[in-house]
Scaffold this motif. Structure first.
Motif, PDB file in Angstrom:
ATOM      1  N   GLN A 222      48.292  49.435  21.377  1.00 51.34           N
ATOM      2  CA  GLN A 222      47.762  48.082  21.184  1.00 51.34           C
ATOM      3  C   GLN A 222      47.257  47.483  22.499  1.00 51.34           C
ATOM      4  O   GLN A 222      46.254  46.753  22.515  1.00 51.34           O
ATOM      5  CB  GLN A 222      48.835  47.175  20.588  1.00 51.34           C
ATOM      6  N   THR A 223      47.936  47.806  23.581  1.00 49.85           N
ATOM      7  CA  THR A 223      47.609  47.168  24.863  1.00 49.85           C
ATOM      8  C   THR A 223      46.797  48.049  25.809  1.00 49.85           C
ATOM      9  O   THR A 223      46.148  47.538  26.722  1.00 49.85           O
ATOM     10  CB  THR A 223      48.903  46.750  25.585  1.00 49.85           C
ATOM     11  N   SER A 224      46.831  49.383  25.593  1.00 50.39           N
ATOM     12  CA  SER A 224      46.211  50.285  26.573  1.00 50.39           C
ATOM     13  C   SER A 224      45.329  51.342  25.918  1.00 50.39           C
ATOM     14  O   SER A 224      45.224  52.463  26.419  1.00 50.39           O
ATOM     15  CB  SER A 224      47.312  50.973  27.399  1.00 50.39           C
ATOM     16  N   MET A 225      44.690  51.001  24.812  1.00 49.28           N
ATOM     17  CA  MET A 225      43.853  51.972  24.109  1.00 49.28           C
ATOM     18  C   MET A 225      42.693  52.461  24.979  1.00 49.28           C
ATOM     19  O   MET A 225      42.353  53.648  24.986  1.00 49.28           O
ATOM     20  CB  MET A 225      43.311  51.375  22.815  1.00 49.28           C
ATOM     21  N   ASN A 226      42.082  51.554  25.742  1.00 54.41           N
ATOM     22  CA  ASN A 226      40.971  51.952  26.609  1.00 54.41           C
ATOM     23  C   ASN A 226      41.428  52.944  27.674  1.00 54.41           C
ATOM     24  O   ASN A 226      40.719  53.906  27.993  1.00 54.41           O
ATOM     25  CB  ASN A 226      40.342  50.725  27.277  1.00 54.41           C
ATOM     26  N   GLN A 227      42.605  52.706  28.215  1.00 53.08           N
ATOM     27  CA  GLN A 227      43.163  53.629  29.198  1.00 53.08           C
ATOM     28  C   GLN A 227      43.396  54.996  28.578  1.00 53.08           C
ATOM     29  O   GLN A 227      43.041  56.033  29.160  1.00 53.08           O
ATOM     30  CB  GLN A 227      44.474  53.076  29.757  1.00 53.08           C
ATOM     31  N   TYR A 228      43.982  55.005  27.378  1.00 54.82           N
ATOM     32  CA  TYR A 228      44.255  56.260  26.678  1.00 54.82           C
ATOM     33  C   TYR A 228      42.965  57.027  26.399  1.00 54.82           C
ATOM     34  O   TYR A 228      42.890  58.239  26.634  1.00 54.82           O
ATOM     35  CB  TYR A 228      44.983  55.976  25.363  1.00 54.82           C
ATOM     36  N   MET A 229      41.948  56.321  25.928  1.00 53.59           N
ATOM     37  CA  MET A 229      40.683  56.975  25.629  1.00 53.59           C
ATOM     38  C   MET A 229      40.043  57.535  26.897  1.00 53.59           C
ATOM     39  O   MET A 229      39.392  58.584  26.867  1.00 53.59           O
ATOM     40  CB  MET A 229      39.729  55.997  24.934  1.00 53.59           C
ATOM     41  N   GLY A 230      40.245  56.850  28.012  1.00 56.66           N
ATOM     42  CA  GLY A 230      39.738  57.362  29.282  1.00 56.66           C
ATOM     43  C   GLY A 230      40.412  58.661  29.673  1.00 56.66           C
ATOM     44  O   GLY A 230      39.747  59.625  30.097  1.00 56.66           O
ATOM     45  N   TYR A 231      41.729  58.717  29.525  1.00 57.75           N
ATOM     46  CA  TYR A 231      42.465  59.950  29.820  1.00 57.75           C
ATOM     47  C   TYR A 231      42.028  61.081  28.885  1.00 57.75           C
ATOM     48  O   TYR A 231      41.837  62.222  29.313  1.00 57.75           O
ATOM     49  CB  TYR A 231      43.972  59.722  29.659  1.00 57.75           C
ATOM     50  N   LEU A 232      41.874  60.750  27.604  1.00 58.76           N
ATOM     51  CA  LEU A 232      41.486  61.759  26.615  1.00 58.76           C
ATOM     52  C   LEU A 232      40.093  62.304  26.912  1.00 58.76           C
ATOM     53  O   LEU A 232      39.870  63.526  26.881  1.00 58.76           O
ATOM     54  CB  LEU A 232      41.522  61.144  25.217  1.00 58.76           C
ATOM     55  N   LEU A 233      39.158  61.423  27.207  1.00 56.37           N
ATOM     56  CA  LEU A 233      37.787  61.849  27.492  1.00 56.37           C
ATOM     57  C   LEU A 233      37.740  62.708  28.747  1.00 56.37           C
ATOM     58  O   LEU A 233      37.055  63.738  28.775  1.00 56.37           O
ATOM     59  CB  LEU A 233      36.888  60.619  27.654  1.00 56.37           C
ATOM     60  N   THR A 234      38.461  62.302  29.786  1.00 57.80           N
ATOM     61  CA  THR A 234      38.513  63.094  31.024  1.00 57.80           C
ATOM     62  C   THR A 234      39.071  64.484  30.754  1.00 57.80           C
ATOM     63  O   THR A 234      38.549  65.493  31.245  1.00 57.80           O
ATOM     64  CB  THR A 234      39.376  62.384  32.081  1.00 57.80           C
ATOM     65  N   HIS A 235      40.138  64.537  29.963  1.00 59.98           N
ATOM     66  CA  HIS A 235      40.776  65.817  29.624  1.00 59.98           C
ATOM     67  C   HIS A 235      39.808  66.723  28.865  1.00 59.98           C
ATOM     68  O   HIS A 235      39.683  67.921  29.163  1.00 59.98           O
ATOM     69  CB  HIS A 235      42.025  65.552  28.775  1.00 59.98           C
ATOM     70  N   LEU A 236      39.118  66.159  27.885  1.00 59.54           N
ATOM     71  CA  LEU A 236      38.178  66.948  27.087  1.00 59.54           C
ATOM     72  C   LEU A 236      36.989  67.415  27.917  1.00 59.54           C
ATOM     73  O   LEU A 236      36.546  68.568  27.786  1.00 59.54           O
ATOM     74  CB  LEU A 236      37.689  66.125  25.894  1.00 59.54           C
ATOM     75  N   LEU A 237      36.477  66.551  28.780  1.00 57.82           N
ATOM     76  CA  LEU A 237      35.311  66.910  29.589  1.00 57.82           C
ATOM     77  C   LEU A 237      35.620  68.078  30.525  1.00 57.82           C
ATOM     78  O   LEU A 237      34.862  69.046  30.598  1.00 57.82           O
ATOM     79  CB  LEU A 237      34.831  65.697  30.391  1.00 57.82           C
ATOM     80  N   ILE A 238      36.733  67.991  31.244  1.00 57.76           N
ATOM     81  CA  ILE A 238      37.060  69.069  32.173  1.00 57.76           C
ATOM     82  C   ILE A 238      37.400  70.353  31.422  1.00 57.76           C
ATOM     83  O   ILE A 238      37.076  71.452  31.862  1.00 57.76           O
ATOM     84  CB  ILE A 238      38.211  68.654  33.124  1.00 57.76           C
TER      85      ILE A 238
END
Length: 211
Positions: free
Chosen positions: A10-26
């Protein structure tokens, strides 16, 4: 803990999506380079017997080196960040692609190739119409194994500043935050399971097309 997980999203969805996108990209970058390198080396090891043992031995050596050791060995050479993580993940993924590619071409029945030559196919036609289609399930299996290994090992890239879902896991360890550990670990697990299911589906489709 469940409430903590809900609160985090609820409070950190943008942060989570950033971590997920970085993980997928690399991960996908590493898979691209591992496939680009592993496919021709696998085919060469099939075609040239003198190279087969060299490539196979090199692949086995890469497989037994711990992921974290590879990452730290690269730090004095190329520093920290995404680039050394990409090199390490690519090196760790090449063996699966190389070995399964070579296996796929070795598994093409000799009688099938002889029949193809008997009806007038040259080497290029044989490669394109017979060898590649029949070897493809093995090649896809190698890519699948490589991707699963990359997705898991990419969490360690956090140690050298590459980011990704490992940030959640190691932050959870450092702060004794079980919610972060569960979110990071579960996401990596789900990504791996989805990759396995997707590639298994593709492999079945390829196999059914040549039954």
């Amino acid at each position: 803990m469940i409430q903590d997980i809900v609160t985090y999203f609820q409070t950190s969805m943008n942060q989570y999506m950033g971590y997920l996108l970085t993980h997928l990209l690399i991960s996908f970058k590493a898979l691209f380079w591992a496939t680009l390198i592993g496919l021709p080396l696998g085919y060469l090891s099939f075609r040239v017997n003198s190279l087969a043992e060299l490539f196979q031995t090199g692949s086995q050596l890469l497989r037994i080196i711990p992921s974290l050791a590879v990452l730290f060995l690269l730090i004095p050479l190329v520093g920290v960040g995404e680039f050394p993580a990409l090199i390490a993940l690519t090196c760790l993924a090449i063996p699966a692609v190389l070995i399964n590619t070579a296996l796929g071409f070795h598994e093409v029945p000799v009688i099938t190739k002889e029949v193809a030559r008997g009806i007038g196919m040259d080497q290029k036609q044989l490669f394109r119409r017979i060898e590649v289609p029949l070897a493809m399930p093995y090649i896809l299996n190698g890519v699948k194994l490589a991707l699963v290994e990359i997705l898991a090992s990419a969490t360690l890239a956090t140690y050298i500043g590459a980011g990704g879902l490992g940030t959640l896991i190691f932050t959870g360890l450092g702060l004794y935050r079980m919610d972060l550990l569960v979110i990071g670990g579960a996401t990596v697990t789900l990504l791996s399971l989805f990759s396995i299911a997707l590639f298994d589906f593709l492999i079945r489709k390829v196999q059914n097309n040549h039954v």
